[in-house]
Design a protein around this motif. Structure first.
Motif, mmCIF file in Angstrom:
data_model
loop_
_atom_site.group_PDB
_atom_site.id
_atom_site.type_symbol
_atom_site.label_atom_id
_atom_site.label_comp_id
_atom_site.label_asym_id
_atom_site.label_seq_id
_atom_site.Cartn_x
_atom_site.Cartn_y
_atom_site.Cartn_z
ATOM 1 N N LEU A 88 -12.405 37.132 -11.454
ATOM 2 C CA LEU A 88 -12.491 35.699 -11.167
ATOM 3 C C LEU A 88 -12.503 35.440 -9.661
ATOM 4 N N VAL A 89 -11.609 36.108 -8.943
ATOM 5 C CA VAL A 89 -11.552 35.894 -7.493
ATOM 6 C C VAL A 89 -12.812 36.433 -6.823
ATOM 7 N N HIS A 90 -13.278 37.610 -7.264
ATOM 8 C CA HIS A 90 -14.498 38.190 -6.696
ATOM 9 C C HIS A 90 -15.692 37.262 -6.946
ATOM 10 N N ASN A 91 -15.784 36.744 -8.165
ATOM 11 C CA ASN A 91 -16.877 35.822 -8.509
ATOM 12 C C ASN A 91 -16.827 34.576 -7.633
ATOM 13 N N ALA A 92 -15.606 34.071 -7.386
ATOM 14 C CA ALA A 92 -15.456 32.864 -6.575
ATOM 15 C C ALA A 92 -15.822 33.111 -5.110
ATOM 16 N N ILE A 93 -15.624 34.335 -4.634
ATOM 17 C CA ILE A 93 -15.940 34.654 -3.236
ATOM 18 C C ILE A 93 -17.441 34.801 -3.026
ATOM 19 N N VAL A 94 -18.077 35.620 -3.857
ATOM 20 C CA VAL A 94 -19.484 35.954 -3.616
ATOM 21 C C VAL A 94 -20.424 34.837 -4.026
ATOM 22 N N HIS A 95 -19.977 33.910 -4.866
ATOM 23 C CA HIS A 95 -20.814 32.770 -5.265
ATOM 24 C C HIS A 95 -20.248 31.503 -4.646
ATOM 25 N N ASN A 96 -20.165 31.490 -3.336
ATOM 26 C CA ASN A 96 -19.559 30.384 -2.610
ATOM 27 C C ASN A 96 -20.567 29.841 -1.605
ATOM 28 N N GLU A 143 -10.742 28.250 -8.604
ATOM 29 C CA GLU A 143 -11.709 27.210 -8.260
ATOM 30 C C GLU A 143 -12.341 27.557 -6.919
ATOM 31 N N ASN A 144 -13.625 27.302 -6.790
ATOM 32 C CA ASN A 144 -14.308 27.625 -5.531
ATOM 33 C C ASN A 144 -15.349 26.571 -5.189
ATOM 34 N N GLY A 150 -27.302 33.179 -13.527
ATOM 35 C CA GLY A 150 -27.579 31.875 -12.911
ATOM 36 C C GLY A 150 -28.254 32.006 -11.563
ATOM 37 N N THR A 151 -29.524 31.724 -11.453
ATOM 38 C CA THR A 151 -30.307 32.030 -10.253
ATOM 39 C C THR A 151 -29.751 31.378 -9.001
ATOM 40 N N GLN A 152 -29.092 30.246 -9.145
ATOM 41 C CA GLN A 152 -28.569 29.571 -7.957
ATOM 42 C C GLN A 152 -27.314 30.235 -7.423
ATOM 43 N N ARG A 153 -26.755 31.241 -8.157
ATOM 44 C CA ARG A 153 -25.477 31.806 -7.768
ATOM 45 C C ARG A 153 -25.587 33.253 -7.325
ATOM 46 N N VAL A 154 -26.777 33.786 -7.230
ATOM 47 C CA VAL A 154 -26.930 35.208 -6.939
ATOM 48 C C VAL A 154 -27.028 35.452 -5.447
ATOM 49 N N ARG A 155 -26.240 36.388 -4.965
ATOM 50 C CA ARG A 155 -26.356 36.868 -3.598
ATOM 51 C C ARG A 155 -26.953 38.270 -3.662
ATOM 52 N N THR A 156 -27.832 38.570 -2.782
ATOM 53 C CA THR A 156 -28.497 39.868 -2.828
ATOM 54 C C THR A 156 -27.569 41.017 -2.502
ATOM 55 N N ASP A 157 -26.511 40.767 -1.712
ATOM 56 C CA ASP A 157 -25.640 41.865 -1.329
ATOM 57 C C ASP A 157 -24.533 42.109 -2.333
ATOM 58 N N HIS A 158 -24.184 41.116 -3.119
ATOM 59 C CA HIS A 158 -23.125 41.294 -4.115
ATOM 60 C C HIS A 158 -23.534 40.597 -5.409
ATOM 61 N N ALA A 159 -24.693 40.951 -5.912
ATOM 62 C CA ALA A 159 -25.165 40.306 -7.137
ATOM 63 C C ALA A 159 -24.377 40.734 -8.355
ATOM 64 N N GLY A 160 -23.726 41.892 -8.282
ATOM 65 C CA GLY A 160 -22.975 42.378 -9.426
ATOM 66 C C GLY A 160 -23.892 42.884 -10.520
ATOM 67 N N VAL A 161 -23.284 43.159 -11.666
ATOM 68 C CA VAL A 161 -24.075 43.696 -12.775
ATOM 69 C C VAL A 161 -24.214 42.681 -13.911
ATOM 70 N N GLY A 162 -23.784 41.458 -13.687
ATOM 71 C CA GLY A 162 -23.942 40.417 -14.701
ATOM 72 C C GLY A 162 -22.920 40.471 -15.814
ATOM 73 N N GLY A 167 -19.321 40.259 -14.979
ATOM 74 C CA GLY A 167 -18.018 39.849 -14.468
ATOM 75 C C GLY A 167 -17.330 38.824 -15.339
ATOM 76 N N LEU A 168 -17.998 37.692 -15.582
ATOM 77 C CA LEU A 168 -17.382 36.651 -16.395
ATOM 78 C C LEU A 168 -17.397 36.995 -17.883
ATOM 79 N N ALA A 169 -18.351 37.818 -18.312
ATOM 80 C CA ALA A 169 -18.338 38.279 -19.708
ATOM 81 C C ALA A 169 -17.094 39.129 -19.962
ATOM 82 N N ILE A 170 -16.729 39.966 -18.989
ATOM 83 C CA ILE A 170 -15.508 40.766 -19.108
ATOM 84 C C ILE A 170 -14.286 39.865 -19.105
ATOM 85 N N VAL A 171 -14.290 38.842 -18.264
ATOM 86 C CA VAL A 171 -13.176 37.885 -18.243
ATOM 87 C C VAL A 171 -12.995 37.250 -19.619
#
Length: 365
Positions: A264-272, A295-296, A316-328, A330-334
């Motif tokens: 959750l924290v990682h997702n909030a940082i990289v999609h900010n 919350e972010n 979500g295309t508006q939330r992707v960063r090229t350097d930390h896009a992840g594997v899609g 993160g929130l599914a695991i949450v």
């Protein structure tokens, strides 16, 4: 398990109905017999010969036996036939819903999860059983479709790094004089991404199976640990993390709940926001449950996009960063970890942009 064949339930019910009717009839006839015996003498009183016959003839008990017992036998035989025929028809009518449920069970066992019983009539035990079975089939069908979709997406995601690796190796083989440093760097990046994806899939599978030891876990401590771990990443992105809240103890796996908080924290940082973003991490304890809220700030998200973010491989295309896009995942695991702990995850878009995620878990001791 192999079992010997036995009598059908319909036959058992038929014999039970017939037995009850015959026994009830026998008891009733016995009561009549006892009642009659009280008013019939052992020896009948005969009329006196001569004029007038002032005393009429009265039957004795031997006459009663001759007149009563054959009719009792006929009556019991009639009750037995009536009980068998009526019991067979009544049992068939009563067990008709059970036959429909059994047929639906066989179809489900053969892989047909789309079939529904849809039992008519008023609410009774059979109706409750049929409705519960229909609900179970709907859940199994949805779970089966989700698993198939997940398997297809996972296969696609795993195929991508393997295909890239194969392409890079073929280029290197066809161009031996090429500088290998760039090739090694790209192979390292692709391999790391494949490892991350594999570990995420294993973690997701572990959460779904609930194969973990349960212990008391304080979500406030897990939030502090996750924040300290991801602080360098937050500084790199120019994101400020603010933590607050009370002790929030639940029961579950410390490793999985720490992973949930970290995701959750990682997702909030990289999609900010690109700069000067903020992440708020809060914990609280309520009556019977605890809450972890992350919350972010960030770009505005539509409710339609937010509703898909906990699905595997949804980014979500508006939330992707090229350097930390992840594997899609993160929130599914949450979501899977929360469900494995009998909790819920709620995502809502912030009016000014960004996302608010609230995880609710049962309170521990």
């Amino acid at each position: 398990m192999a079992r010997e064949p036995g009598w059908s339930v319909r036959l058992k019910l038929t014999l039970s109905y017939a037995g009850v009717i015959v026994i009830s009839g026998a008891v009733l006839l016995l009561a009549v017999w006892v009642f009659l015996l009280r008013y019939v003498p052992d020896v009948g009183i005969r009329g006196q010969p001569g004029a007038g016959n002032l005393w009429p003839n009265f039957p004795d008990r031997s006459d009663l036996v001759v007149a009563f017992l054959p009719r009792v036998a006929v009556m019991l035989a009639a009750l037995l036939v009536f009980g068998l025929v009526g019991g067979w028809l009544l049992a068939g009518s009563m067990l008709a819903p059970l036959t429909r449920i059994t047929n639906a069970t066989r179809l489900a066992a053969n892989g047909s999860l789309s079939h529904r019983i849809l039992l008519e009539g008023r609410n009774d035990e059979f109706r409750e059983l049929a409705d519960s079975f229909d609900t179970m089939l709907a859940q199994l069908e949805a779970h089966d479709a989700e698993q198939k979709r997940f398997a297809a997406n996972a296969s696609h995601e795993l195929r991508t790094p393997l295909a890239i690796t194969q392409t890079l190796l073929e280029v290197a083989r066809n161009d031996p004089g090429r500088d290998t440093k760039d090739l090694v760097d790209r192979l390292h990046y692709v391999n790391t991404r494949a490892i991350d994806l594999t570990e995420a899939l294993l973690l997701l599978s572990r959460a779904n199976q609930r194969a973990f030891t349960r212990e008391d876990v304080d979500l406030s401590l897990a939030a502090e640990e996750a924040t300290e771990t991801l602080l360098p990443l937050a500084e790199k992105h120019g994101v400020t993390i603010e933590t607050s809240g009370d002790k929030a103890t639940t029961v579950g796996s410390h490793a999985l709940l720490l992973q949930l908080t970290t995701n959750l924290v990682h997702n909030a940082i990289v999609h900010n926001l690109p700069e000067h973003g903020t992440v708020w991490v809060r914990t609280s304890a309520r009556s019977g449950f605890v809450v972890l809220e992350v919350e972010n700030t960030g770009q505005k998200l539509s409710p339609q996009v937010v509703s898909t973010l906990t699905e595997p491989f949804q980014r979500g295309t508006q939330r992707v960063r090229t350097d930390h896009a992840g594997v899609g995942l993160g929130l599914a695991i949450v979501k899977s970890i929360a469900q494995a702990h009998d909790g819920t995850v709620k995502l809502t878009p912030r009016p000014g942009g960004g996302l608010r995620i609230k995880v609710r878990l049962p309170a521990g001791g």
